[in-house]
Design a protein around this motif. Structure first.
Motif, mmCIF file in Angstrom:
data_model
loop_
_atom_site.group_PDB
_atom_site.id
_atom_site.type_symbol
_atom_site.label_atom_id
_atom_site.label_comp_id
_atom_site.label_asym_id
_atom_site.label_seq_id
_atom_site.Cartn_x
_atom_site.Cartn_y
_atom_site.Cartn_z
ATOM 1 N N LEU A 1 106.667 41.847 4.991
ATOM 2 C CA LEU A 1 105.478 42.672 4.843
ATOM 3 C C LEU A 1 105.746 43.754 3.808
ATOM 4 C CD1 LEU A 1 104.794 43.051 8.652
ATOM 5 C CD2 LEU A 1 103.676 41.463 7.093
ATOM 6 N N GLY A 2 104.709 44.375 3.364
ATOM 7 C CA GLY A 2 104.925 45.447 2.405
ATOM 8 C C GLY A 2 103.643 45.855 1.731
ATOM 9 N N GLY A 3 103.762 46.738 0.754
ATOM 10 C CA GLY A 3 102.594 47.298 0.095
ATOM 11 C C GLY A 3 102.288 46.636 -1.233
ATOM 12 N N GLU A 4 101.182 47.070 -1.809
ATOM 13 C CA GLU A 4 100.771 46.620 -3.131
ATOM 14 C C GLU A 4 100.761 47.817 -4.061
ATOM 15 O OE1 GLU A 4 96.960 44.798 -2.744
ATOM 16 O OE2 GLU A 4 97.664 43.228 -1.375
ATOM 17 N N CYS A 5 101.340 47.661 -5.228
ATOM 18 C CA CYS A 5 101.357 48.758 -6.191
ATOM 19 C C CYS A 5 99.936 49.221 -6.497
ATOM 20 C CB CYS A 5 102.034 48.315 -7.477
ATOM 21 S SG CYS A 5 103.838 48.297 -7.379
ATOM 22 N N ALA A 6 99.746 50.524 -6.451
ATOM 23 C CA ALA A 6 98.415 51.083 -6.687
ATOM 24 C C ALA A 6 98.017 51.019 -8.156
ATOM 25 C CB ALA A 6 98.370 52.526 -6.193
ATOM 26 N N ASP A 7 98.992 50.981 -9.046
ATOM 27 C CA ASP A 7 98.702 50.988 -10.485
ATOM 28 C C ASP A 7 98.799 49.589 -11.074
ATOM 29 O OD1 ASP A 7 98.100 53.645 -11.325
ATOM 30 O OD2 ASP A 7 100.185 54.195 -10.968
ATOM 31 N N ASN A 8 97.786 49.240 -11.863
ATOM 32 C CA ASN A 8 97.878 48.046 -12.691
ATOM 33 C C ASN A 8 98.319 48.468 -14.093
ATOM 34 O OD1 ASN A 8 95.562 49.093 -13.942
ATOM 35 N ND2 ASN A 8 94.174 47.722 -12.842
ATOM 36 N N PHE A 9 98.283 47.565 -15.050
ATOM 37 C CA PHE A 9 98.757 47.903 -16.387
ATOM 38 C C PHE A 9 97.858 48.946 -17.054
ATOM 39 C CE2 PHE A 9 101.237 44.180 -15.631
ATOM 40 C CZ PHE A 9 102.388 44.373 -16.373
ATOM 41 N N GLU A 10 96.595 48.923 -16.762
ATOM 42 C CA GLU A 10 95.703 49.920 -17.369
ATOM 43 C C GLU A 10 95.989 51.316 -16.823
ATOM 44 O OE1 GLU A 10 90.954 51.122 -17.708
ATOM 45 O OE2 GLU A 10 91.530 49.217 -16.796
ATOM 46 N N CYS B 1 101.376 46.309 -10.788
ATOM 47 C CA CYS B 1 100.786 45.033 -10.358
ATOM 48 C C CYS B 1 101.717 44.224 -9.470
ATOM 49 C CB CYS B 1 100.400 44.183 -11.567
ATOM 50 S SG CYS B 1 98.857 44.666 -12.342
ATOM 51 N N GLN B 2 102.525 44.892 -8.647
ATOM 52 C CA GLN B 2 103.464 44.172 -7.802
ATOM 53 C C GLN B 2 103.060 44.243 -6.340
ATOM 54 O OE1 GLN B 2 107.361 45.790 -9.793
ATOM 55 N NE2 GLN B 2 107.927 44.208 -8.331
ATOM 56 N N ASP B 3 103.301 43.145 -5.640
ATOM 57 C CA ASP B 3 103.269 43.139 -4.187
ATOM 58 C C ASP B 3 104.723 43.176 -3.746
ATOM 59 O OD1 ASP B 3 100.573 42.750 -4.537
ATOM 60 O OD2 ASP B 3 100.681 40.596 -4.241
ATOM 61 N N LEU B 4 105.145 44.308 -3.213
ATOM 62 C CA LEU B 4 106.556 44.473 -2.877
ATOM 63 C C LEU B 4 106.779 44.184 -1.403
ATOM 64 C CD1 LEU B 4 107.368 47.633 -4.998
ATOM 65 C CD2 LEU B 4 107.710 45.244 -5.569
ATOM 66 N N LYS B 5 106.938 42.925 -1.105
ATOM 67 C CA LYS B 5 107.084 42.496 0.285
ATOM 68 C C LYS B 5 108.558 42.537 0.671
ATOM 69 C CE LYS B 5 102.875 39.708 0.296
ATOM 70 N NZ LYS B 5 102.200 40.729 -0.469
ATOM 71 N N THR B 6 109.041 43.744 0.927
ATOM 72 C CA THR B 6 110.472 43.924 1.176
ATOM 73 C C THR B 6 110.763 44.316 2.612
ATOM 74 O OG1 THR B 6 110.266 46.198 0.392
ATOM 75 C CG2 THR B 6 110.966 44.540 -1.199
ATOM 76 N N GLY B 7 109.787 44.252 3.508
ATOM 77 C CA GLY B 7 110.019 44.612 4.895
ATOM 78 C C GLY B 7 110.725 43.506 5.656
ATOM 79 N N PRO B 8 111.094 43.765 6.905
ATOM 80 C CA PRO B 8 111.863 42.795 7.682
ATOM 81 C C PRO B 8 111.103 41.506 7.962
ATOM 82 C CG PRO B 8 111.110 44.601 9.073
ATOM 83 C CD PRO B 8 110.835 45.008 7.667
ATOM 84 N N LEU B 9 109.771 41.560 7.921
ATOM 85 C CA LEU B 9 108.963 40.372 8.181
ATOM 86 C C LEU B 9 108.271 39.876 6.916
ATOM 87 C CD1 LEU B 9 107.334 41.570 11.548
ATOM 88 C CD2 LEU B 9 109.370 40.161 11.240
#
Length: 529
Positions: free
Chosen positions: A76-85, A66-74
């Motif tokens: 930007l970044g992806g969203e974790c495909a898996d939630n807790f379920e 359930c993370q949005d990992l916005k670790t790019g230079p701007l």
């Protein structure tokens, strides 16, 4: 007649972190109970292990959900495909009964409060439920003195959160050395374990810019932007910082022999340095970043994680030695799932790379077509791969079955030490009277035909696995959570709300030797007065 036991495991080879032997196990309610007679098991549910290994349930202390990992230079970044379920579902099918995932602070004003961050992640967990028990680490990316002073004790006392993670890389997350010291000192006051992502962010930035200037932006070049010295330097610097204030530290996802050597040297001096490694570093190399068609094929983005695995298998030999000799305290998955064919997954590396987006608009073309003959930018690809379900089977197949580690060492690394390090022992990580009845039972040796892994075998919400095509000779036959059979012979029996939130205590693995307090050449003891 009231039965003495609810569930009984017969004919198993019971393995703990210290011992191995043929024992039967009785379970009443949620907990394990002492020995029993044949008459006392009348009416209980019976699981016949048939000579298979019986171990404490796996504890995976490094999982992103359930993370949005916005670790790019701007940013930007992806969203974790898996939630807790979906993430916990995948975990339980791979023999894991407890996960500790991350509640992530950002530098946005609304995330200044760590308590609000944790409350938000707790709500995400409660919204879907979890198949297995779970806890939180907190990722701290700011050194706000008032927040650290007032909120850390609340996290410990009310939430049982006794670990935090700090970054030395990623523009939107990394802390400078003085900030690392600020947070480590605050954490130390409340017996909070400090976890470190050790990579020199400035070295990575410099190398990345040099690669880009030469047009070397395909996924393969991610590895070249992070040579071993990047991790080794950061590990060495962190040890010096931590020693200055006498703070125990845990290095997460150690991927190189260079970093492992630095950590081992500090441990030999008696300093409380703990370390974690992960399946990707024992099973993948730089060659896997060339796996799909050619080094410049964007599909190789599926294999990107940080730090990257080593250039060749020589690092794997060194890391296995580290598992054997105690350099590594725990073995975790660093499950960080991004879909490939998704605008919030690996495709970010193309969608946010302006040169790759010239031509047809994204509305007119499917993602697989978009990625065809596109290089993208490795700088913008979300870093992380899935692995919570394959963690234990990989180490069993390539560790126990090959004799590289003993079954007892397997349990120590995957269950008992994580329980001790993260303040869950002996409730978790043990087969003892009164411990939670969390059990994983393996197929008896030679009874499961070896098979080739395909992503369709797995239960995560990701459209690939980096371990596709690898051979396995065992897999958990049963996974039992607090006395309930959750997974049996390839069938998922548990439910999403079977898992419970865990409040944790402090690290139980020690604080090092006392003589450092007397050595002003290394330690500024006055800082803590």
């Amino acid at each position: 007649m009231t039965t003495k036991f609810d569930l009984v495991i017969l004919n198993g080879v019971v393995v703990t972190a210290s011992d191995i032997g043929k024992f039967d196990i009785g379970i009443k309610g949620h907990t394990l109970t002492p020995s029993f007679s044949a008459e006392e098991i009348a009416g209980a549910e019976i699981v016949d292990a048939e000579g298979g290994m019986v171990m404490p349930g796996g504890i995976d202390g490094h999982v992103h959900l359930c993370q949005d990992l916005k670790t790019g230079p701007l940013g930007l970044g992806g969203e974790c495909a898996d939630n807790f379920e979906t993430g916990s579902r995948s975990a339980v099918c791979g023999g894991t009964t407890t996960i500790i995932t991350f509640a992530t602070q950002t530098r946005a004003d609304e995330d200044r409060s760590l308590l609000k961050v944790v409350e938000a992640y707790s709500a995400r967990a409660e919204a879907t439920g979890s198949y297995i028990d779970y806890g939180f680490h907190v990722i701290i990316v700011r050194d706000d003195e008032d927040v650290l002073e007032t909120e850390l004790p609340v996290l410990v006392e009310q939430w049982g959160i006794t670990s935090c993670k700090l970054f030395m890389t990623y523009e939107t997350m990394r802390l400078q050395d003085y900030q690392l010291l600020d947070v480590m000192l605050a954490a130390l006051k409340h017996s909070i374990t400090t976890m470190i992502h050790a990579e020199n962010g400035e070295m990575i930035q410099w190398l990345t810019e040099k690669l880009e200037s030469k047009g070397m932006m395909a996924p393969y070049y991610h590895a070249l932007s992070r040579p071993q010295s990047v991790e080794g330097e950061a590990a060495n610097r962190t040890i010096v910082l931590a020693e200055l204030i006498e703070s125990p530290i845990l290095f997460v996802h150690v991927g190189s022999s260079a970093s492992a050597a630095v950590i081992r040297a500090a441990q030999t001096r008696g300093y409380p340095v703990f370390a974690e490694t992960c399946p990707q570093y024992l099973n993948l190399t730089w060659e896997d970043l060339k796996r799909f068609h050619s080094p410049t094929c964007f599909e190789n983005s599926k294999m990107i994680c940080s730090p990257p695995p080593g250039p060749d298998s020589s690092d794997q030999d060194s890391l296995y030695l580290g598992l054997h000799n105690g350099t590594f305290t725990i073995f975790s998955s660093d499950h960080c799932p991004f879909k490939y064919d998704d605008p919030h997954g690996k495709m970010v590396g193309i969608l946010e790379h302006e040169p790759s987006m010239r031509g047809p608009s994204r509305e007119d073309i499917s993602f697989p077509e978009l990625a065809h003959n596109k290089v993208g930018s490795f700088r913008m690809i979300p870093n992380g791969i899935p692995g919570v379900e394959t963690r234990l089977p990989l180490l069993f197949t390539r560790g126990i079955s090959t004799g590289r580690i003993t079954p007892q060492k397997f349990v120590e690394l995957t269950s008992t030490n994580p329980a001790k390090l993260y303040g869950l022992y002996p409730r978790k990580g043990a087969i003892l009277p009164g411990s939670d009845a969390d059990i994983v039972i393996w197929h008896p040796e030679g009874t499961l035909p070896p098979f080739t892994l395909e992503n369709k075998h797995l239960h995560h919400n990701v459209d690939y696995t980096p371990y596709e095509g690898m051979k396995f000779n065992n897999w958990p036959r049963y996974t039992i959570l607090r006395g309930k059979v959750m997974w049996a012979n390839g069938v998922l029996l548990g439910k999403p709300y079977d898992g419970e939130y865990l409040k944790r205590g402090p690290n139980q693995l020690g604080k090092g030797v006392a003589h450092f307090k007397k050595d002003p050449r290394r330690v500024a003891a006055w800082v803590r007065e």
